[in-house]
Design a protein around this motif. Structure first.
Motif: not given
Length: 845
Positions: A514-515, A517-529, A646-657
């Motif tokens: 999350t830190r 791949q999701l910018s602090v400007m991203h609403p999902i970052h705000w939701l999860l933070d 950003e969401v796609q990169a975030w989810w890919s990194e969770i799964r693959n890394v």
């Protein structure tokens, strides 16, 4: 939805945005900067400067967003509120009339001190206020360069104002780092590594531990990278840190929490040592249950010397040892654990034994039995026969009970058996166990039989023993010993898997991704933070004190140096999609699919008096509704999820890394629809908040009284005709107590349970946020209020259920109301301690 909506209203900053004379061709933007002061720091330093970036206007000379002149932090005023000292600075920015809307702040700290920036606010035309919730350390410029903070307005990547696009990408890039070098205190860099820092081979070969993660033998979630150099003795293991393990600054405990928690840990250790000093000095084991009861009121003065001093030094980290031995002598004692507070004999009751599998601290291991007799994955059949259980099925045959889904199993057999030969070399006596239970008509569980297994010949044959309930005589005492072995298995599984692995360890990769791949400007970052608060710091402390070689858990769990390998073995079974509560309940046969389209969970509990399942589904439904409402405000359709880079990169990194050892699994959500996103986010929030609360904050209530849930056994259940059996017959209670850990291990376990069960006073709970103005979006505010209101309604329903006499598992004979999934949305200030209720937003301890 208008993404650039601003909070309206008159400002505290002044009478409105003023404009200078026409000749000056400048406007004034007023600002307010709030810094949290520590005892060692008076402020930010007079030469600290602030500039603002426009998010709507680009400077044609540079091609970047317009940047204001510098303003300086001078003459701040200090106020103390709730024990926190805040220093507020008022600043003015002179900008061109066409400067546009501010979207970011840049802070330059030229001093040699760091400071904690809490928030900022800017007043623009028509008294509009743009808020910045910062909550971050600002280090000296020479170490970190300038710090950028973005406003509380949230944008999907494709909606980012032109002036902020480059800044958004640059900030994310800086947070990822380059994957090299040792991290320093001031680095804000998030990267991944294996668990290669649990051992300390330079200290001796007995402290060597395998690397977890990156192999088929020991798969594991990733942790935050620290980049320390390899140890001298093993190039695959990081050297032991000379200072605290690195944690990115924004993930660290607040000074208030660090101080409060440190004091509690020191006091807990002091209390544990008081217990040791109370009665039976020099005795390895407690002589009676009365002595254990009495130690909770011990007030004797403490002298740490001799063997007690040496044991403490060997079993706790150096810093904790020094704090404990140098602490002032003051009275500190734990309250009576809830399990014995109302009824000191309740823990011995068979019904309570079963109830704790539904409402205790490890309520998600029990499952409905699918095949009788039970079988292992490899086809080996249990030794439990129909003749062992048929008299306790209320007149049903075994086949009828199975058809009616009334036989359940607590299974600690297959995963444990391969480890027993090594475990039982270390002076402990552990079985692999299966426990069968019968669902009575009043929804309580009646134990039917316990199967205890140990490896036999080198060819792998097992030695099995089946023990059935009895109410009196030596048979009852043997049954009591068998239950103790089951409780020990369940306690260690709970600590290593249900608690550590399934919450702490699996969540850390989500935080890092999350830190990064999701910018602090991203609403999902705000939701999860808020659901990531303090977790990386808590995990780092665990690696340095609890789960490391020679750490506290290795000293109090029967798995000892094999503990983390055991958790890695069980990570092989972990699936993210099955961490969703409805999926977990279906998998364990504790619920059935419900075709009713009006049921948001899609399932129906097998029986309603399952406190964890019933309350959990209510919390899950509330979280899912909130996440759905939130996502619908920002994503218009499935295509908008697919196109969110950003969401796609975030989810890919969770799964693959982050969970790279699971990268080839087919059960991962595809992240091609709003449904995928909602399900993934709901599962993450559920895991970090409610699931963790359910398995963590009841530890003192149940584990605080070791005879109820110990963490190792030093003797097997005695066999008739042996010397041990004769000893057992002479004094069954003494034999039972001698099965349990020694005094030091037992009391250290009590102290650990107390520390882990504590809420700190700065905790933020589900349905709350650090700041009410943390997002400039009225739609989000209304949906969040709806979420909070539903949590309050859930609290009322839980209170009602807990006094319903028909729901016997809600209280049991221990008279312990089930409160571990009680949200506790009240706004009581400075609450904390061992409360046994409340759902913090995050895994914060």
């Amino acid at each position: 939805m208008q993404q650039q909506q601003h909070h309206q209203g008159r400002s505290r900053l002044g009478d409105g945005s003023s404009t200078s004379s026409p000749q000056s061709r400048q406007s004034i933007i007023k600002g307010e900067i709030v810094i949290v002061q520590s005892d060692k720091q008076s402020g930010s330093g007079r030469s600290t400067s602030v500039q603002i970036y426009s998010c709507t206007e680009v400077d044609p000379k540079t091609g970047k967003c317009k940047l204001s002149e510098q303003a300086y932090l001078k003459c701040g005023k200090t106020r103390t509120s709730n024990g926190e000292r805040n220093r507020t600075y008022h600043v003015q920015f002179h900008v061109e009339p066409n400067f546009g809307t501010p979207g970011a702040l840049v802070i330059r700290n030229p001093k040699n001190i760091r400071f904690f920036l809490k928030s900022a606010a800017l007043q623009i035309q028509n008294s509009q206020i743009i808020q910045f919730d910062c909550y971050s350390w600002v280090y000296p410029f020479k170490k970190t360069n300038n710090r950028i903070f973005f406003s509380n307005i949230k944008y999907l990547p494709c909606q980012t104002p032109q002036g902020l696009m480059k800044l958004r990408k640059e900030e994310l890039s800086s947070l990822r780092g380059n994957g090299s070098g040792e991290r320093k205190e001031w680095d804000r860099i998030y990267d991944y590594d294996y668990y290669n820092d649990l051992g300390d081979p330079d200290k001796g070969p007995e402290h060597k531990r395998p690397v977890l993660g990156g192999s088929a033998l020991h798969p594991y979630p990733r942790r935050g990278r620290t980049g320390r150099s390899p140890s001298n003795e093993d190039p695959l293991t990081e050297s032991w840190p000379t200072v605290d393990i690195y944690v990115p600054p924004d993930e660290r405990f607040s000074p208030k929490k660090k101080s409060e928690l440190g004091e509690f840990i020191s006091n807990s250790t002091q209390a544990a040592l008081h217990f040791l000093n109370h009665e039976g000095k020099g005795s390895e084991h407690f002589e009676s249950f009365d002595v254990i009861q009495a130690m909770f009121s011990a007030k004797e003065s403490l002298v740490i010397e001799g063997t007690l001093k040496e044991k403490l030094k060997a079993m706790v980290p150096n810093k904790l040892y020094k704090d404990s031995t140098h602490a002032s002598k003051k009275t500190f004692k734990f309250p009576f654990p809830q399990i014995v507070a109302e009824n000191e004999f309740a823990w011995k009751d068979d019904e309570e034994f079963g109830r704790q599998m539904l409402a205790g601290v490890n309520p998600a291991r029990i499952r409905s039995l699918k095949t009788f007799p039970p079988q292992s994955k490899h086809g080996a059949v249990s030794s439990i026969k129909a003749s062992h259980i048929k008299r306790n099925l209320d007149g049903l045959t075994v086949a009828q009970a199975m058809d009616n889904r009334r036989i359940f199993i607590l299974d600690h057999h297959d995963y444990l058996l391969p480890f027993l030969s090594r475990i039982n070399r270390n002076g402990v006596c552990i079985y692999a166990s299966r426990t069968l239970l019968f669902l009575k008509s009043d929804s309580t569980l009646r134990p039917l039989a316990i199967e205890l297994s140990v490896p036999g010949s080198p060819r792998g044959n097992m030695i099995n023993r089946v023990i059935v309930p009895a109410s009196q005589g030596e048979a009852a005492a043997l049954w009591h010993c068998a239950k103790a072995h089951v409780a020990v298995n369940d306690s260690v599984y709970h600590q290593l898997v249900s608690h550590w692995l399934h919450t702490h360890a699996v969540v850390e990769p989500f935080i890092i991704a999350t830190r990064r791949q999701l910018s602090v400007m991203h609403p999902i970052h705000w939701l999860l933070d808020p659901h990531f608060k303090d977790t990386m710091h808590a995990n780092a402390l665990a690696r340095s004190n609890l789960i490391n070689s020679g750490g506290i858990l290795e000293n109090i769990l029967f798995s000892a140096e094999l503990s983390m390998q055991l958790s890695a073995e069980l990570y092989k079974e972990w699936r993210f999609d099955e961490q969703a509560l409805p999926a977990d309940l279906l998998k364990r046969g504790m619920a059935l699919e419900d075709p009713d389209p009006g049921n948001p969970t899609g399932i129906q509990l097998l029986f309603n008096d399952y406190p964890y399942g019933a309350d959990g589904l209510e919390i899950w439904t509330a979280i899912q509704a909130w996440v759905t409402d939130f996502c619908m405000l920002f994503y218009t359709d499935d295509a908008s999820v697919r196109s969110d880079e950003e969401v796609q990169a975030w989810w890919s990194e969770i799964r693959n890394v982050g969970h790279g050892d699971k990268r080839n699994e087919t059960w991962w959500y595809e992240m091609t629809s709003r449904k995928d996103l909602i399900q993934a986010l709901t599962t993450m929030i559920w895991t970090a908040s409610a699931l963790h609360a359910s398995v963590n904050f009841g530890q003192y209530a149940y584990n605080g009284y070791p005879p109820n849930r110990s963490t190792l056994c030093k003797r097997f259940v005695p066999q008739e005709g042996t010397f041990e059996y004769a000893e057992f017959l002479r004094d069954p209670d003494k034999y039972y107590l001698n099965m349990l850990p020694g005094r030091f291990e037992m009391i250290l376990g009590i102290a650990v349970a107390g520390v882990l069960s504590k809420h700190t006073s700065d905790e933020v709970y589900l349905g709350q946020r650090l700041s009410s103005l943390s997002i400039n979006n009225e739609g989000v505010g209304h949906k969040f209020e709806k979420f909070n209101e539903e949590l309050q309604n859930i609290e009322k329903r839980i209170e009602y259920k807990n006094v319903d006499p028909k729901l016997k598992n809600r209280r049991g004979c221990a008279k312990m109301p089930y409160m571990l999934l009680y949200p506790d949305t009240s706004n009581v200030e400075s609450r904390g301690g061992i409360t046994g209720k409340g759902i913090p937003n995050s895994i914060s301890i």
